[in-house]
Design an enzyme around this catalytic site. Sequence first.
Site, mmCIF file in Angstrom:
data_model
loop_
_atom_site.group_PDB
_atom_site.id
_atom_site.type_symbol
_atom_site.label_atom_id
_atom_site.label_comp_id
_atom_site.label_asym_id
_atom_site.label_seq_id
_atom_site.Cartn_x
_atom_site.Cartn_y
_atom_site.Cartn_z
ATOM 1 N N TRP A 44 0.818 -1.218 0.000
ATOM 2 C CA TRP A 44 0.000 0.000 0.000
ATOM 3 C C TRP A 44 0.844 1.256 0.000
ATOM 4 C CZ3 TRP A 44 -4.713 -0.172 -1.579
ATOM 5 C CH2 TRP A 44 -5.451 -1.343 -1.421
ATOM 6 N N ASN A 79 3.579 1.561 -1.740
ATOM 7 C CA ASN A 79 4.398 1.684 -2.949
ATOM 8 C C ASN A 79 3.666 1.574 -4.267
ATOM 9 O OD1 ASN A 79 7.393 1.841 -2.119
ATOM 10 N ND2 ASN A 79 6.491 0.357 -0.726
ATOM 11 N N ASN A 94 0.827 3.168 -5.177
ATOM 12 C CA ASN A 94 0.240 4.441 -5.590
ATOM 13 C C ASN A 94 0.960 5.545 -4.833
ATOM 14 O OD1 ASN A 94 -1.357 6.659 -6.051
ATOM 15 N ND2 ASN A 94 -3.271 5.505 -5.985
ATOM 16 N N ILE A 95 2.090 5.987 -5.397
ATOM 17 C CA ILE A 95 2.955 6.924 -4.683
ATOM 18 C C ILE A 95 2.289 8.292 -4.484
ATOM 19 C CG2 ILE A 95 5.146 8.186 -4.834
ATOM 20 C CD1 ILE A 95 5.649 5.402 -3.972
ATOM 21 N N PRO A 96 1.568 8.876 -5.470
ATOM 22 C CA PRO A 96 0.947 10.182 -5.209
ATOM 23 C C PRO A 96 0.031 10.158 -3.989
ATOM 24 C CG PRO A 96 0.892 9.716 -7.553
ATOM 25 C CD PRO A 96 1.400 8.478 -6.888
ATOM 26 N N TYR A 128 -0.934 11.443 7.955
ATOM 27 C CA TYR A 128 -0.232 10.586 8.911
ATOM 28 C C TYR A 128 0.691 11.401 9.821
ATOM 29 C CZ TYR A 128 2.690 6.648 10.466
ATOM 30 O OH TYR A 128 3.371 5.729 11.202
ATOM 31 N N HIS A 164 -12.698 4.836 -1.090
ATOM 32 C CA HIS A 164 -13.024 3.687 -1.946
ATOM 33 C C HIS A 164 -14.533 3.490 -2.004
ATOM 34 C CE1 HIS A 164 -8.767 2.401 -1.984
ATOM 35 N NE2 HIS A 164 -9.120 1.678 -3.019
#
Lengths: 431, 431
Positions: free
Chosen positions: B315, B317, B319-321, B331, B356
Amino acid sequence: SCHKNQDSLLSSASGYSKYRGILNWCVVMLVLSNARLFLENLLKYGILVDPIQVISLFLNDPYSWPAACLVIVANVFVLVALYTERQLSKGSFSERVGCLIHCVNMAVLITFPAAVVLLLPSVTPVGAASALSIYTILFLKLYSYKDVNLWCRELSTIKVKKLSRSLSCPSQQHFSGGDCKVSYPGNLTLRDMYYFVFAPTLCYELNFPRSPNIRMSFLLRRLCEMLFFTQLLVALTQQWMVPIIRSSMKPLEDMDMSRMAERLLRLAVPNHLLWLMFFYWFFHSSMNFTAELLRFGDRQFYNDWWNSETVTYFWQNWNIPVHKWCLRHFYKPLLRRGFSKIVSQSAVFFLSAFFHEYLVSVPLRMFRLWAFMGMIAQIPLAWFVGRFLRGNYGNAAVWISIIIGQPFAVLMYVHDYYVLHYSSHSQASPH
Amino acid sequence: SCHKNQDSLLSSASGYSKYRGILNWCVVMLVLSNARLFLENLLKYGILVDPIQVISLFLNDPYSWPAACLVIVANVFVLVALYTERQLSKGSFSERVGCLIHCVNMAVLITFPAAVVLLLPSVTPVGAASALSIYTILFLKLYSYKDVNLWCRELSTIKVKKLSRSLSCPSQQHFSGGDCKVSYPGNLTLRDMYYFVFAPTLCYELNFPRSPNIRMSFLLRRLCEMLFFTQLLVALTQQWMVPIIRSSMKPLEDMDMSRMAERLLRLAVPNHLLWLMFFYWFFHSSMNFTAELLRFGDRQFYNDWWNSETVTYFWQNWNIPVHKWCLRHFYKPLLRRGFSKIVSQSAVFFLSAFFHEYLVSVPLRMFRLWAFMGMIAQIPLAWFVGRFLRGNYGNAAVWISIIIGQPFAVLMYVHDYYVLHYSSHSQASPH
C-alpha cells in the site's frame, strides 16, 4: 522537499531490474488457474477416480496373465546370453558362432513379444506396453553385455600378445574376497548377470561403483514417493485426461480445426503435468529406490534438462541411462567406423524413433508412425532451435516443444484408435 | 569408466540449485493456459467486442452530458480556494475565516457531486465514477494547497520574528525571470494553481522539479501505449469479464458455494490482468504523458510493489501520489498531534476505505460497504502477513490477496446491483 527529479521504474532509462516478485506472481497464477480448473472439473464430472478400474487395464481375464508370462519367459534370453559368453570365454565357440547366436537371441528377443502381443487378443494394451518396455530394456542390456565381454576378450588378447602373460586370471577373484575388483572371465556368473539385469543402468561394466550400505530412511522415502505418485498419476489420468480425450473425439472426427486446437491446448496441461510426475516417479523415486536396494553407486539418472537451451541438450540429459547406452554402444562405434557426426547423431534419433514406435504401435496393434515421426521431427527442430534461438528463448522453445508435441502425438493415436475400434460400431448401430 | 559414485540432482544431498529453466516453464505454461482460455472463449461466445457500446456507458442521452458538466463546475472550487488564499496572504481574511471558507469549500466539493449523482438519474454509473474520481483528486489537491500555504505563512511569521525581515518578498520573483525559485505569496497565481491542478501529483509545492524539455519520442510512445491499452481494456472487459460475470449471477442468487468459488477463481484471472493493465495504463503511460507534457520532473508514480513482502509495503508503494499525500497531510500531522503510530496508520486505512466506498457506492446508488470493509480488512491482513510470513511467502500472500480480494468485491457489488435492478423484474414477469 516532497518531489525530486526522477524516472519511473518501468521506464527503460531507470535501469531498474529487480523483478523477483514476478516469479512469485507466475507461481501464484499457475496454482490459482489450476485450482479453478480442478474445481470446474469436479463440478462437471464428479469424482471419476476408480482404482479398481486400473486392474482391468492390465488384465482382460483374471485367470490368464499373458503379460506376466511374457516377462517370465524373458529369463530364457538372459540365460542364453550368459551361456554363449561362457562358451566364448572358454573358446568352445568361435567369435563368429558367438556373434551369430547373440544376434539370433536378440532378434528373437525383440520380435517374439511383439508377435505374442499381435497374435494373442487377451493381452491388453497397457499390459503389452509394460511387457514390451521390459523386453526393450533387456535388449539394450544384453547388447551392452555382449559388447563389453567382447572388448574384454580383445583387450586380453592384446595384453597376451604384448606382455606374454594374461592379466585376467579367473582364480584371482576366488582368493581375494567379494569386494575386490572382478576381472574377465570371472564376471560370467549368474549372480553378476542378474545384478546387471536389475541394476538401474543399461551399460554393462565388470565392476560397478557401489555405495557402502543401504540407507533405510532414504529407501523408505523413495518408496513412499513411488506409492504416492502412482496413486496421483492414476487419479489425475482418470479425472483429468480421460474426460478431455473423450470430448476431443467429436472435433477430431469432424476435423474441426479451431476446436481441435482448443482441445490440444486443454490436453497439454494435464498431459505435461503427468509427464513431469512420471519423470520424477520413474527417474528419481523408482530408480533411486532400486539403486539403494542394490547398493548401486551411480545415481545420475537424469541431468539438468530443465535448463536446456537446445533440443540436443534436452535429449542428452533427460534420460541418462539411454543416453549413455547410445553414446557407448551406438554413436561412438559409428564414429569409429568412419561415419560423420551428423550422420551418427541422426542414426541415434532413428534408433530412438524405432523403439518409440515399437513401444506404442505394437501394444495398440495399429501402425501409424506418429511416434516415429515425432522423434524424427526432433532433427529439424534441433537444427532450428540451435540455429536461431539462444539462452532463455531456446529454453522456452524446448519447453513448448515438450508441452505441445506430446499431447499432439497422444491425440493422434487416441483418435486413430477410437476410429478403428468405436467409430465403425457407432456407424453400424443405426442399421 | 562408464559409471561413478554420484547422487541424483534432485536428491537433497546433491546441493544442486540451478532452476533458471523453471521460471521459463512458468511463463510458457501461463501463456499456453491463457491461449487455451482465449480460444475457448472465442469458440463459446464469438466476438463480443463492440467499441460503440462503450459510449453508452458514459451517456444515457446524447444531448445531455451531466458528468462533463460536473467536471466543468469543479473549476468554481479551484477559484474559491485561490481567492481565499490571496485574501489570507494580504491579511484581508483572518486565519479563522480562511480556514472556515476552506472547510466549507471542500465539504461542498465532496458532497455536491454525490448529491447530483444521487438525484439526477441521467448520470450513468461509469460517468458518475469518472466525475467523482476527478472531484476526489481535486479534494486532495486543494487540501494540500491550503496546508502548504498555511505552512508558508507560519514559516514567514517565525522568520519575521527571528530575523526581523521577511525572506518571502513578492517583488523578488517579478524581477528574476520564470525559471528562478518562486516564494510565498508569489505562487498565488492562476497559472501556478492550474499547473498544480493538472500536474500528476497530489502534494502542492511552491517549486516543483521540472524536466529541461519535452521529449517528443517519449511523449508519442506514452500516447500510443495509452491508446493501445484503452482499446485492450475495453475489449478484454467485453469479451472476457462480462460473460463470466453474467454466468455468475445464477450461482450467486442460489448461494451455491462450490460454483461461486469456481466463478470467483474464473473471474480472478481476467480481473487481475485488467487491473495490471489499468495500473500500467494509468500510473505509467498516462501519468508520464501528463508529466512530460507539463515538464513535471518527479516521475515516481509507483515503486517496486511487485516485490512487496508485506501488505503495508504494497500500500505504501503501488500508488505513490496518494501515499505521499497521506504521509504529508494526514499521517505526519496525526503523529505531531500525539497519536500513536498504529492509530495513525489505521486512520489512513479508514480514510482510504471511505474514499473507496465513496467512489463505488455513489455511482452505483447502492450502499453496501464491501469496498469499505475490503480496505479495513487490510489492517488484520497486514498484521497477519507481517507477523507470520517472510520473504517469498509474504510476497506470495500479497499477490494472493490482490488476485482474490478484488474479484471478490467485484462479484459482491455486481450481485447486489443485479438483484436490485434485474431480479425484481424477472420475478415480476411471470405474473
